[in-house]
Scaffold this active site. Structure first.
Site, PDB file in Angstrom:
ATOM      1  N   HIS A 137       1.730   4.358  -2.887  1.00 56.25           N
ATOM      2  CA  HIS A 137       1.844   5.822  -2.638  1.00 56.25           C
ATOM      3  C   HIS A 137       3.135   6.580  -3.186  1.00 56.25           C
ATOM      4  O   HIS A 137       3.390   7.425  -3.861  1.00 56.25           O
ATOM      5  CB  HIS A 137       1.753   6.039  -1.037  1.00 56.25           C
ATOM      6  CG  HIS A 137       0.088   6.240  -0.618  1.00 56.25           C
ATOM      7  ND1 HIS A 137      -0.815   7.128  -1.218  1.00 56.25           N
ATOM      8  CD2 HIS A 137      -0.277   5.669   0.395  1.00 56.25           C
ATOM      9  CE1 HIS A 137      -1.767   6.753  -0.470  1.00 56.25           C
ATOM     10  NE2 HIS A 137      -1.568   5.665   0.568  1.00 56.25           N
ATOM     11  N   HIS A 159       0.940  -1.179  -0.116  1.00 54.53           N
ATOM     12  CA  HIS A 159      -0.144  -0.138   0.090  1.00 54.53           C
ATOM     13  C   HIS A 159       1.025   1.438   0.163  1.00 54.53           C
ATOM     14  O   HIS A 159       0.716   2.126  -0.866  1.00 54.53           O
ATOM     15  CB  HIS A 159      -0.923  -0.084   1.237  1.00 54.53           C
ATOM     16  CG  HIS A 159      -1.820   1.126   1.211  1.00 54.53           C
ATOM     17  ND1 HIS A 159      -3.225   1.163   0.936  1.00 54.53           N
ATOM     18  CD2 HIS A 159      -1.558   2.247   1.996  1.00 54.53           C
ATOM     19  CE1 HIS A 159      -3.510   2.140   1.241  1.00 54.53           C
ATOM     20  NE2 HIS A 159      -2.640   3.247   1.694  1.00 54.53           N
ATOM     21  N   GLU A 160       1.961   1.293   0.822  1.00 62.55           N
ATOM     22  CA  GLU A 160       2.611   2.529   1.123  1.00 62.55           C
ATOM     23  C   GLU A 160       3.579   2.596  -0.246  1.00 62.55           C
ATOM     24  O   GLU A 160       3.792   3.823  -0.747  1.00 62.55           O
ATOM     25  CB  GLU A 160       3.380   2.467   2.386  1.00 62.55           C
ATOM     26  CG  GLU A 160       2.671   2.309   3.664  1.00 62.55           C
ATOM     27  CD  GLU A 160       1.469   3.760   3.685  1.00 62.55           C
ATOM     28  OE1 GLU A 160       1.684   4.790   2.916  1.00 62.55           O
ATOM     29  OE2 GLU A 160       0.388   3.397   4.483  1.00 62.55           O
ATOM     30  N   GLU A 181      -4.848   7.796  -2.800  1.00 61.53           N
ATOM     31  CA  GLU A 181      -5.331   6.495  -2.267  1.00 61.53           C
ATOM     32  C   GLU A 181      -5.600   5.436  -3.326  1.00 61.53           C
ATOM     33  O   GLU A 181      -5.344   4.207  -3.110  1.00 61.53           O
ATOM     34  CB  GLU A 181      -6.583   6.620  -1.453  1.00 61.53           C
ATOM     35  CG  GLU A 181      -6.807   5.635  -0.603  1.00 61.53           C
ATOM     36  CD  GLU A 181      -5.687   5.239   0.662  1.00 61.53           C
ATOM     37  OE1 GLU A 181      -4.898   6.022   0.956  1.00 61.53           O
ATOM     38  OE2 GLU A 181      -5.811   4.238   1.262  1.00 61.53           O
TER      39      GLU A 181
HETATM   40 ZN    ZN Z   1      -2.846   5.050   1.945  1.00 61.41          ZN
END
Ligand code: ZN
Length: 505
Positions: free
Chosen positions: A274, A270-271, A300
């Site tokens: 980003h 997830h990170e 996101e």
């Molecule tokens: Zn996030």
């Protein structure tokens, strides 16, 4: 007139960029201090850190509202004429300048200090699961945010003003029907799943996973995604996040659970999603108004796309299984057909960050309902714990047993982020829609199954990352997918994978 000694002949845009670069640098310096506060700083450093951040926020605000910047903007606007790129630079700078100049300097400083202190008391309150330890900070934070929203909104809605900070153009009226559609679709899905009377086993992703093996495994995955570790770093933190100080310094954090692989692996994917966005911003736009991501909803979408669309797919595990076996030899007998259903549970729980895809947006809806009542419905801070629990029961069918698993679970309010949560749901919707479009142009299934992530990463870079804030989120979605943003692709996908995992298709 010839320029004097020490003066440089320059265009109006160069003049704007010079001043803007200083604003960006101050923002980055504050972000470095915040990163340090969450990863390295000793707890006793809290009070002095609050002062340092407040001082920088004051200088940042002064630079942003400096008449010289307003003059530079006017000159750049005149020079831009109908050059769309130059005009977009002016538009984005003006958006930030207008927002800053509506908030008095004393309030900006007070907010920064309240946020830094709020963070410390929230950490204490959550650890003790005692709302009263956070209550006074929260009262102050909410009061200051209401004051800020009042300045920003003018005659408009205060909650809309807060939503607009995180994803420009978003309004409560726009979000309400989207959430209603999600509530209905996800509610019906949960009913069908409950009716099936069985659930996939989680055993394949649970067991004994040593910290170092989890980090090594997840590192190998984010390397393959294309996260450039020479332009970033990975540290442990209680609350995973990504922060960028330029496109060449984009840091991510992780956390792990010794008996469950999912928080570390999916948290880091997830990170890193980003981070790919931040690392993919154009070099030429650095330190200019267009050199930042467009909004948190689009941000996101990038993290969700890698975490859920890639990381929870069967194809991904066809590639990742041997890597998984190499790091966790105990799991040698586990195959893709065992792991895949365990990644598509639909089980309502208390904690948002642990929620599965089928319930996650109901957690966001809970926060949307609570926040709109707090900012436009006359609800007071002291009523929040009960309101939280009641809304959780209504939407998810579960009542948190204590404040740590309820109203105290998120860091957002402590750090001054109000109207932020809906960007998570926007991200989920955008991710599914982008994925559908990418699948139409690329041989995604075969590429992901072979661990070839470059085509997808470059597609995202081309459609999203490199544009910075040139286009709004809805413009980017339309340009990339040919359609306006809709919950359709997300609901269709979550429904089909969840039903398949539960065998109720
Ligand atoms: Zn996030």
């Amino acid at each position: 007139m010839t320029p004097g000694i020490g003066e440089r002949a320059q265009t109006a845009q160069e003049g704007l960029f010079e001043l803007w670069g200083e604003v960006v640098d101050l923002g980055s310096a504050m972000a470095v201090l915040q990163w340090d506060q969450e990863t390295q700083m000793p707890t006793k450093g809290q009070e002095s850190r609050g002062k340092q951040l407040a001082t920088l926020a004051g200088i940042h605000h002064a630079k942003m509202t400096d008449p010289a910047l307003a003059d530079a903007l006017d000159a750049a606007a005149e020079e831009a004429g109908d050059d769309p790129d130059a005009a977009a630079q002016v538009r984005e700078a003006r958006r930030s300048v207008d927002r800053a100049s509506k908030v008095p300097a004393a309030l900006a400083k007070a907010l920064a200090e309240a946020e830094s202190n709020g963070l410390a008391s929230w950490q204490e309150a959550r650890a003790a699961s005692d709302f009263s330890l956070f209550r006074d900070s929260l009262v102050e934070l909410v009061a200051l945010q209401k004051e800020r929203a009042g300045h920003l909104a003018g005659d408009g809605s205060p909650y809309d003003a807060l939503l607009d900070i995180h994803e420009p153009g978003t309004t409560e009226a726009q979000l309400a029907p989207v959430f209603a559609q999600l509530k209905e679709g996800l509610g019906a899905l949960l009913d069908r799943v409950r009716g099936s009377g069985s659930a996939p086993s989680e055993a394949p992703v649970q067991g004994d996973f040593p910290e170092q093996s989890q980090l090594a495994f997840s590192r190998e995955i984010v390397d393959a995604m294309g996260y450039d570790i020479d332009a970033g770093r990975i540290d442990l933190a209680t609350h995973p996040f990504c922060t960028g100080f330029s496109n060449r310094d984009v840091r991510i954090t992780w956390r792990f659970q010794k008996d469950d692989l999912r928080p570390a692996l999916f948290g880091l994917m997830h990170e890193a999603g980003h981070a790919l966005y931040e690392q993919g911003l154009a070099d030429a736009d650095q330190r200019t108004p267009l050199g930042t991501a467009v909004g948190l909803g689009m941000h996101e979408s990038q993290s969700r796309l890698w975490e859920n669309l890639v990381g929870r797919s069967r194809e991904f595990w066809e590639w990742a299984l041997p890597v998984f076996h190499r790091h966790f030899p105990d799991k040698a007998g586990v195959g893709v057909d065992d792991i895949w259903p365990a990644l598509h549970l639909a089980r309502p729980g208390f904690i948002r960050v642990e929620a599965d895809e089928a319930t996650y947006d109901l957690h966001v809806l809970l926060r949307f309902e609570v926040e709109r009542k707090l900012f436009s419905g006359g609800v007071e801070v002291d009523e929040l714990p009960d309101l939280w629990d009641a809304t959780s029961e209504e939407l998810l069918g579960v009542r948190p047993p204590d404040p740590a698993k309820g109203v105290l679970q998120d860091i957002h309010w402590a750090m001054g982020a109000y109207g932020y949560f809906p960007t998570y749901t926007l991200g989920n919707l955008v991710a599914s829609q982008l994925w559908e479009a990418a699948a139409g142009e690329l041989d995604l299934s075969a590429q992901v199954a072979a661990g070839e992530f470059a085509p997808l990463r470059e597609w995202l870079r081309d459609k999203v990352h490199r544009h910075g804030s040139r286009f709004s989120t809805s413009e980017l979605v339309e340009r990339a997918t040919g359609k306006p943003l809709s919950p359709g692709p997300f609901l269709a996908r979550v429904t089909s994978v969840t039903e398949a995992a539960y065998g109720v298709a």
